[in-house]
Design a protein around this motif. Structure first.
Motif, short mmCIF file in Angstrom:
data_model
loop_
_atom_site.label_atom_id
_atom_site.label_comp_id
_atom_site.label_asym_id
_atom_site.label_seq_id
_atom_site.Cartn_x
_atom_site.Cartn_y
_atom_site.Cartn_z
N GLY A 1 10.46 -6.01 6.79
CA GLY A 1 10.58 -4.62 6.32
C GLY A 1 11.10 -3.65 7.35
N THR B 1 5.48 -7.85 0.05
CA THR B 1 4.91 -6.60 0.52
C THR B 1 5.24 -6.38 1.99
N ALA B 2 5.21 -5.13 2.42
CA ALA B 2 5.44 -4.76 3.82
C ALA B 2 4.43 -3.68 4.19
N ASP C 1 0.26 -8.01 10.48
CA ASP C 1 0.63 -8.53 9.16
C ASP C 1 -0.10 -9.84 8.87
N THR D 1 3.32 -1.55 -0.47
CA THR D 1 4.29 -1.24 0.59
C THR D 1 4.38 0.27 0.77
N LEU E 1 8.77 -6.38 -5.26
CA LEU E 1 8.05 -5.69 -4.20
C LEU E 1 6.82 -5.00 -4.76
N THR F 1 4.46 -2.17 -4.94
CA THR F 1 4.53 -0.75 -4.60
C THR F 1 3.45 0.01 -5.35
#
Length: 404
Positions: free
Chosen positions: A297, A323-324, A340, A356, A370, A372
């Motif tokens: 990311g 995910t980030a 992480d 994220t 992703l 979010t």
């Protein structure tokens, strides 16, 4: 290899469970930089640790000889060892215990202060501790001295990928016969010199709004925000953990690999995807076995696009949740991969994927699923953690739930 202890010092979360809660609740650890007057800098944001008082955790004799990054590392190490039940009565000899850490920035804050003394007062005012407090190997050294850990030890440098490289090397060290290795990565460079050095790389966002500055994989991504801190993990052989009666195992490190990108202009693709493939192969798994990917990311459109292509090529379009969570802390350099990894282990434990940060609009061309907005509950058994360092470093770690 199993993980039996965790320690985290990160923006928004001092301590493992506090860090995890901040990720799940979406608490943003990014804000205005307050360590110095940054009003004339093109960027003024950072993932800053604001609730850490070193004297509350460390003896006074260590404070004059340590940079802030080393203090974070020492405290995270103390917490990880306590979490794993490693103490004087744990049955270890000092040569049974090793230390492998990563830092890419060294003691920037300490060195900046001492250089200021040199320039303004003269060499006789420079601390003798400057001889080692700046050094990238100092965290490994200070942790080993403080905890009498005399087994095989090392320090690795790979920028953002370095923390995962340290963990991979720790696993090799255990396989070679060392009973237990403390490993991870921590960085901090939020003094004027260190912050300017990070801005010089050209990848830091100049957006002034902390809620919009670091948006990995978003259509409005404009760079990242520097952060500080990291995580320390305890890695040991499963048989050793069982013999000493460990009650809690967070998960298994099933695979690790590192690659290096080809030279610019070669026409060959970046090697992040290859690192993921090699880590899965070492784990004896296929892409279909992976439940979630914790992405690097970068928050830079070209870099995000390259990572998205690697993930979608390996797993298929929208083939795996991604995910980030570092979007809430900033990029912690060598500390980013280990934090992480901690998040991934806790995701496996609690069967939930953190979101994220503030990312909301993912380009369709990325073909990513992703996570979010809100955390996502999911059946999780295997996590892939990715990291990239400046100038071509790539690392990947595969985690699985522990099977007794």
């Amino acid at each position: 290899m199993v993980v039996t202890g965790l320690g985290v010092t990160a923006p928004g979360g001092i301590g493992t469970e506090r860090y995890w809660k901040a990720l799940l609740t979406g608490e943003n650890g990014i804000g205005e930089l307050s360590r110095f007057d940054a009003s004339h800098y093109p960027s003024r944001l950072a993932g800053q640790i604001d609730d850490f008082e070193a004297s509350d955790h460390l003896p006074g004799r260590l404070l004059p000889q340590t940079d802030v990054s080393t203090r974070y590392a020492l405290v995270a190490a103390d917490w990880a060892l306590a979490d794993a039940g490693v103490g004087p009565d744990a049955g270890f000899e000092d040569y049974d215990l090793g230390v492998v850490t990563s830092t890419a920035q060294g003691g920037f804050d300490f060195t900046h202060r001492e250089f200021h003394k040199l320039w303004s007062q003269g060499p006789q005012y420079v601390s003798v501790y400057e001889s080692f407090a700046w050094f990238y190997a100092v965290n490994t050294g200070q942790i080993s001295i403080r905890n009498t850990m005399r087994g095989p030890s090392a320090a690795l440098v790979g920028e953002q990928a370095g923390g995962l490289d340290a963990i991979g090397h720790a696993c090799r060290t255990v396989r070679r016969g060392t009973r237990l290795v403390l490993t991870g990565g921590v960085d901090s460079a939020l003094d004027p010199w260190g912050y300017a050095s990070q801005l010089a790389g050209g990848l830091v966002s100049t957006v002034a709004d902390p809620e919009r500055a670091y948006l990995p994989f978003d259509a409005e991504a404009s760079g990242h925000v520097p952060g500080e801190g990291g995580a320390v993990l305890i890695v040991e052989n499963a048989d050793s953990a069982r013999e000493r009666g460990v009650e809690r195992i967070y998960g298994e490190i099933a695979g690790y690999a590192a690659t290096f990108d080809p030279a610019p202009g070669s026409g060959r693709p970046p090697a992040l995807g290859r690192a993921a493939e090699l880590a899965l192969a070492q784990a004896g798994l296929t892409p279909a076995d992976v439940s979630v990917v914790f992405a690097d990311g970068a928050g830079v459109p070209d870099l995000d696009r390259a990572e998205a292509e690697a993930i979608s090529r390996l797993f298929g379009p929208h083939g795996v949740p991604v995910t980030a969570p570092k979007a809430l802390t900033g990029r912690l350099c060598a500390g980013g991969g280990p934090t992480d990894l901690v998040a991934a282990l806790l995701a496996l434990r609690d069967q939930v994927i953190p979101a994220t940060g503030r990312t909301a609009r993912v380009p369709d061309a990325y073909r990513l699923d992703l996570v979010t907005g809100q955390p996502r509950e999911a059946a999780l058994s295997t996590a892939l953690v990715l990291a990239r360092g400046r100038h071509g470093f790539n690392s990947a770690v595969v985690l699985t739930t522990h099977r007794p």
